[in-house]
Design an enzyme around this catalytic site. Structure first.
Site: not given
Length: 176
Positions: A99-100, A102-103, A125
């Protein structure tokens, strides 16, 4: 062709795609949001020399942690498992994305394909590229799985078929 909300709901209602448990917010506009399961794996040792071509499996290299929080040290990685057990149709492939939101904290995942016909919890991972320790919670949405219609049919029969919980990598002995 990427399958949108209506098509995903049809696949689920007909039983061709199974997601268990299926939360009300799992089916999104263009994919499935999956949640962090109750365990994760992290390397048990630092500084070890790992030779995948000489291993039957790598389970001994990892420490399995059962917890409500996942602690990811800076510039390290963990193997996460989905809370959901997924059974893919034999003509649909999943493309896994973090999900962006979290990125934006510095987490990344490698390009990951969930094969047509795959069945099991998905182990993924997650790498922390940030200089900070990041703590995630069990049950939070973390993985966005985009489903794509495949041309023709295939049946996954690999090592990870039917996996439950977090699954460390297999060894590559005999493949190198």
């Amino acid at each position: 062709m990427i399958l949108a909300n209506d098509e995903l709901k049809k696949l689920i209602s007909t039983g061709r795609l199974k997601v268990d448990p299926l939360a009300p917010d799992t089916v999104r506009e263009n994919g499935l949001d999956l949640r962090i399961g109750g365990e994760y794996a992290i390397y048990a040792y630092e500084g070890a020399v790992v030779k995948p071509c000489e291993l039957e499996n790598a389970r001994h290299l990892f420490r399995i942690v059962k917890a409500d929080e996942v602690v990811i040290p800076p510039r390290n990685f963990v193997l996460l498992t989905t809370e959901e057990y997924v059974k893919m149709p034999d003509d649909v492939v999943g493309l896994a994305n973090l999900r962006s939101t979290l990125a934006r904290y510095g987490l990344v995942i490698p390009p990951t394909v969930v094969d047509a016909g795959f069945e099991g919890n998905i182990t993924i991972e997650v790498v922390n590229e940030s200089p900070n320790t990041i703590v995630l919670k069990r049950g939070m949405r973390f993985l966005h799985l985009i489903l794509v219609k495949a041309e023709g049919r295939a049946l996954y029969s690999g090592t990870y078929q039917g996996q439950r919980g977090v699954t460390p990598p297999k060894g590559l002995r005999g493949e190198c």
